[in-house]
Structures are given as C-alpha cells and as structure tokens.
Design an enzyme around this catalytic site. Structure first.
Site, mmCIF file in Angstrom:
data_model
loop_
_atom_site.group_PDB
_atom_site.id
_atom_site.type_symbol
_atom_site.label_atom_id
_atom_site.label_comp_id
_atom_site.label_asym_id
_atom_site.label_seq_id
_atom_site.Cartn_x
_atom_site.Cartn_y
_atom_site.Cartn_z
ATOM 1 N N LYS A 159 -27.462 31.666 140.058
ATOM 2 C CA LYS A 159 -27.479 30.496 141.069
ATOM 3 C C LYS A 159 -26.037 29.581 141.093
ATOM 4 C CE LYS A 159 -32.161 28.925 139.326
ATOM 5 N NZ LYS A 159 -32.784 27.731 139.117
ATOM 6 N N GLN A 200 -34.301 27.226 147.359
ATOM 7 C CA GLN A 200 -32.685 27.425 147.567
ATOM 8 C C GLN A 200 -32.206 28.459 147.014
ATOM 9 O OE1 GLN A 200 -30.360 23.823 145.677
ATOM 10 N NE2 GLN A 200 -32.862 22.881 145.358
ATOM 11 N N GLU A 218 -30.056 22.082 142.546
ATOM 12 C CA GLU A 218 -31.006 23.198 141.541
ATOM 13 C C GLU A 218 -29.373 23.268 141.151
ATOM 14 O OE1 GLU A 218 -33.256 26.321 141.218
ATOM 15 O OE2 GLU A 218 -34.623 25.894 142.715
ATOM 16 N N ASP A 274 -39.576 18.874 138.019
ATOM 17 C CA ASP A 274 -40.100 19.738 139.142
ATOM 18 C C ASP A 274 -40.280 21.171 137.597
ATOM 19 O OD1 ASP A 274 -40.671 20.999 141.247
ATOM 20 O OD2 ASP A 274 -38.574 22.788 140.670
ATOM 21 N N ALA A 283 -28.559 34.071 134.521
ATOM 22 C CA ALA A 283 -29.946 34.166 134.020
ATOM 23 C C ALA A 283 -30.350 35.403 133.567
ATOM 24 C CB ALA A 283 -31.365 33.473 134.158
ATOM 25 N N ALA A 284 -30.025 36.044 131.866
ATOM 26 C CA ALA A 284 -31.269 37.404 132.230
ATOM 27 C C ALA A 284 -32.393 36.964 132.338
ATOM 28 C CB ALA A 284 -30.667 37.650 130.649
ATOM 29 N N PHE A 285 -32.713 38.939 133.944
ATOM 30 C CA PHE A 285 -34.299 38.943 133.694
ATOM 31 C C PHE A 285 -35.197 39.322 131.939
ATOM 32 C CE2 PHE A 285 -34.016 40.240 137.905
ATOM 33 C CZ PHE A 285 -33.541 39.279 138.929
ATOM 34 N N LEU A 286 -36.537 39.005 132.888
ATOM 35 C CA LEU A 286 -36.900 39.197 131.779
ATOM 36 C C LEU A 286 -37.791 40.381 131.842
ATOM 37 C CD1 LEU A 286 -39.451 36.082 131.436
ATOM 38 C CD2 LEU A 286 -37.873 37.084 130.153
#
Length: 578
Positions: free
Chosen positions: A273, A257, A294, A446, A377-380
């Site tokens: 998302k 998605q 999602e 999932d 969502a914050a990136f790693l």
C-alpha cells in the site's frame, strides 16, 4: 455508378479494419519494441526522460515454483472466501496441504501458570518497557496442547519443500541454502520465513508471542529483492506428482484504492500500500468514512498495536522505501499498470494504476523523484491451501450518506446478535469485543467484514485485516466505534486486565507504541498527537467497562478466561449470560 460507389465503400471499410488491426498489434508489441530500444533511462538518475522498457532483467520465467498465497482483505459477502474461483479443479485441498513439509515436532513449552491475584499487579520496569511488558505474567499464558485439528497445516513428513525444482535457483538469500540433513534434504530452519510463519498458524493465534520468525519475516519484507509485481506468468505448486497453477495479477482486485501484489526472491509475497498522506495530515472533517484514504503508516501501526494488546491477529507488516522505477515499473508485466506511469511537471516519476477510487492522473502517486514509502503486509496462506470464511460484521456501517444501520437506531441490537449463530455460543462475541477495542484505539470506522480460517470452524480467532483507515484523526474520538461494547457489556478478563495494565504509567500504551514503532524502517510511523490519542481512548474504553460493571455486575461483564491450567479462553464456552 451505384456499383462503383459500393465497391469504393467496401474498400474503405476494409482499410479501416486493417488500420484498426495494425494499431492493436502495435499496442501489444509496444513493450517488446521498447525493450530493445536504447533511449530508456533509469529514472532514479534522470527522471525527466521517457520511461524505459519492461525491465533490464527481461521477461520472467513462464513457470515459477512456489507455495501459492493470497491476502483477501476486500470481502463482499458472508460466504466462503471470495477468491475460491481461483482454485482449479485439480487443486484438491488434501493434496495441496501435502506440499508443505513438517518442520519437526512442536515441543510443548511449559510456561508458568498465572494466578489471578498477580495479574493486575505491575512489575517495576528497568530498561526497555516493551521487553518488560512481554515479561509480565499476562503475556506468558500458555496454550493448550496442539493437536492436528488445532494446527492449520497437518503436513506429512515424507513431503518436502524443494526449491531446487524451481527454475530460479536464488530462492533463498538468508544464508541457509546449504543447511541439509544427513539424508541430503533441507532442514526446517532453512525454509523461507514466510513459509515458517504459515506453518506456525494455529487455532488460537497467527503467531506465538516470542516467535523469532516474525522479526525475521519483518526484515525480509524490507530487504528481500522484489522480483515481480504481479507477474502474469503462471505460478505453480507441486502437489505430489501433479502441478496446480494459478495466474496472479499486479493490482489487488477489489477495493477502492490501489494495492500492489509484490513477489520476492524467496517466493514470498506481500501486499503493498503506497503512501498517500503525510504523517501530519488528518482526515478532512467533511469526508465520509468510506471515502477516506488508506494510510500505509496505519497498516504498520496496526500490526504493532495488535501485538502490544497480545491479540496477534494482524499479519506482519513493515514499512519500506520502494524505487518506483526499478522495483515496480521495470519488473511488472501488468500492461495496465505499466501504462499509467508518467513523469510529472516536477520531474518526478508517478503512476496511478486501476481501482474504484483515487486511481487517476489527478490522484497519481508520485515519488521523490522515484522513491515512495509504502507498507508491505505478509500474505496469509493461499486459499488453495487454507480456505478462509468471510463474515459480515454485525455492527457494519451502512456505507451510505444518509441511511443508518440497525445497530445505530436499536439500543437492544446486541440481544438479537447474541441469539444468532455464531455469536450465541463459543468466543466469537468476545472476539468482536476485542476487535472493537482495537478499532477504537486506532479510530478505524471501516470494519465491514472479517475473516476466519475455515478449518477451525467457529472455534477460532478473528483475523484483523485491512487497517489502512485507522489513525486518520488524532483530534477526534469516534465513540460510535465503541457501540458493540456499550450495547453488549462483555469482555474477556485477560483483555480487561491488559487494558488496565497499559493504562499504568510504567506500561503506558503510547510509550510502548513509540518504542515498538521506532524499529520500523520508516520511523517515525505516528506523530505524537496520535500516540497521545491512544492513551486518551484507552481511558474511555476502561470508563465504558466500569459503567458496564456498575450496571450489570462484574461476573456478567467480565468473562473469566484465566481459570485452570490452560484457561477457559480455549474451551470456547458460551460468551453470553442471561
């Protein structure tokens, strides 16, 4: 006569070729031609008109200086992180790590040692229940002293983060730009919050319990100006005297998605998302788990649940209301994404992007008229700086309409797992049990792969990425998610005690989640039935553990990670007993 026909045929072929070339050139020039036109509109005012140019701000700079990041949450095999092909030959790991500056010595905070006799006791709650929870002894356990091998980044103090080297001077809007040390260099507190989050990662946790940077980073995810959505110009890292460059894309590669990679004014990045379902919608009963949508609110709720459980293995996630016109369409340079924007019959701005499923006109994402909810969502840290290893979940589902996985037909499957590295030693099996409880409380089926930081080997925690398929059904508890726990009958003592604590009325899980989620910009995140379902599922987890203890004995089932001043949780003893 034949010669005349042959010449005419050749001329016809040449004309077709020239027409095709002309059309190709016109398609490539379309964004630039529209850019200079004056018929565009800001669809936040008149969405019925045609989409405007690529952006009022013009095309972004070709080279932008920042620390590279990645959020790899769609792994496909048990190998080193699948994004490694993005790392150029010149991006030597030891050099890339020097890009970051040490933020000062991490002082050892001495916290009160927790005695076993007091762990299961509840404390009278006054005021905020969430604050009272974090003051409970179970949430004040200390880490062992951190060495260079226990921190993700070992940064030389003579290497500094220099935002002034970038062409865009607006690297930080947090009010810290003028904080310099006596030598004229930036102080640690003036670094952007996403970078401070990265440097705080260690062998035992993504972030510490009371780290103020996390709340500041959550605020950044909501308030920072979005400067690009997958800017196709190169983004570079300065490593000593050399430059390492990568080229990102607007849409996250892989996955079923649509996901968008957004870059902020302070060079941080996040995975967006968009909203696909309302809060009240449940997953249809005839949907397979691998066909489910999602949900953006599931990503937000998963972060808060993970923190309440004291796992702290989910990167920070916040909800944001995004203007699809000004913050996506006008700032993207991804032509494939830009071409999917259109105006619906209801006069709303819509787009669908590119992905494996649900990326078509029929499944378009539409705003009201151009506002859409989403999770960020914050990136790693990017894989060029901190490689991650992808592992296949031993209890992975078959992802097939008819076939079953081995664990679904073999009740002794866990015995095989416990004899297989890395589950035959260390704490990895106990981490899988933690993840099982986490997924069951959300109803997430999932969980096909998981990731760890490669630097720490097998002696580290599991990163809980990609939680968008949780919270799909509040009226159904999927007991198959608990199979790893029922087959292995193993759990950490700290996890067991926290679950018991969260089942008490004064620390009720649903109440704590409601208090935590109300802080998010998109509140309410979960409707009441989902909150009540978590309380119901928590009781079922405790029932499964009670049955295991009755059958196998307490000392076999419960791994005591609370012994000693530092706790054996961090000594990585064997998780199995024969």
């Amino acid at each position: 006569m034949k010669m005349i026909l042959l010449r005419k045929f050749r001329v016809l072929i040449l004309m077709v070729f020239l027409i095709a070339c002309s059309m190709h050139i016109m398609i490539d020039l379309l964004p630039k031609l529209e850019r200079h036109g004056n018929s565009g509109c800001s669809c936040s005012h008149t969405p019925s008109e045609e989409p405007q140019s690529w952006g009022k701000q013009g095309w972004p700079n070709k080279h932008t200086l920042r620390i590279l990041q990645d959020f790899s949450n769609e792994p496909s095999s048990n190998v080193s992180s699948h994004s490694l092909e993005r790392i150029p030959a010149t991006g030597d790991k030891t050099q890339a790590l020097r890009r970051l500056e040490h933020y000062g010595q991490r002082g050892d905070k001495k916290r009160q040692f927790i005695q076993d006799a007091t762990l299961a006791k509840s404390i009278p709650v006054k005021g905020s229940r969430l604050s009272a929870l974090y003051e409970h002894p179970l949430y004040k356990r200390s880490l062992p002293p951190l060495t260079n091998e226990d921190t993700l980044f070992n940064v030389n103090t003579d290497i500094r983060f220099d935002p002034k080297a970038a062409e865009d001077q607006e690297w930080n809007t947090e009010g810290n730009v003028d904080e310099f040390s006596p030598t004229g260099e930036l102080t640690a507190d003036s670094y952007p919050n996403w970078l401070r989050f990265h440097i705080g990662i260690n062998r035992y946790e993504l972030y510490s319990r009371h780290n103020p940077v996390i709340d500041a980073l959550l605020k950044d995810l909501v308030t920072q100006r979005i400067t690009s959505v997958g800017d196709q110009s190169q983004i570079c890292v300065v490593v000593n005297i050399s430059v390492v460059c990568l080229t990102p894309t607007a849409m996250k590669s892989g996955g079923t998605q649509l996901k968008l990679i957004m870059t902020f004014q302070n060079y941080g990045q996040a995975l967006f998302k968009p909203m696909k379902q309302t809060r009240e919608q449940e997953t249809p009963p005839d949907f397979f788990y691998f066909s489910d949508f999602e949900r953006h609110n599931a990503e937000i709720a998963a972060f808060h649940l993970d923190r309440i459980l004291d796992f702290r293995r989910v990167p920070p996630v916040a909800g944001r209301l995004v203007n699809m016109t000004k913050e996506i369409r006008d700032v993207t340079r991804d032509k494939k994404l830009w071409r999917t924007f259109f105006i619906s019959p209801a006069n709303n701005v819509c787009f669908y992007g590119e992905c494996s499923y649900y990326c078509s006109t029929e499944h378009a994402l539409c705003g009201k008229p151009d506002q859409i909810e989403g999770s960020l969502a914050a990136f790693l840290p990017d894989l060029a700086l901190a490689k991650r290893k992808t592992w296949r979940n031993p209890w992975r589902r078959s992802y097939h309409k008819r076939k079953k996985a081995e664990w679904e037909v073999d009740p002794d499957y866990c015995e095989e797992v416990k004899q297989t590295p890395p589950y035959d030693s260390g704490t990895r099996l106990l981490d899988i049990m933690d993840m099982t409880v986490f997924d069951f409380l959300m109803g997430n089926m999932d969980r096909h792969h998981y990731e760890t930081f490669e630097k720490f080997g097998n002696e580290t925690f599991i990163i809980h990425l990609d939680n968008g398929r949780g919270f799909g059904k509040h009226s159904h508890d999927e007991m198959s998610i608990l199979v790893p726990l029922t087959q292995c009958c193993r759990v950490r003592k700290s996890t067991h005690l926290r679950l018991q604590l969260l089942a008490k009325e004064e620390y009720k899980l649903s109440t704590l989640m409601a208090e935590s989620l109300v802080r998010d910009r998109l509140s309410p995140i979960l409707i009441q039935p989902h909150l009540k379902a978590m309380d119901r599922r928590l009781r079922q987890v405790l029932n499964v553990l009670s049955e295991c203890i009755e059958k196998e004995g307490y000392t076999y089932v419960v791994e005591d990670d609370l012994q000693g001043d530092q706790g054996t949780d961090h000594t990585h003893t064997s998780p199995q007993r024969r």
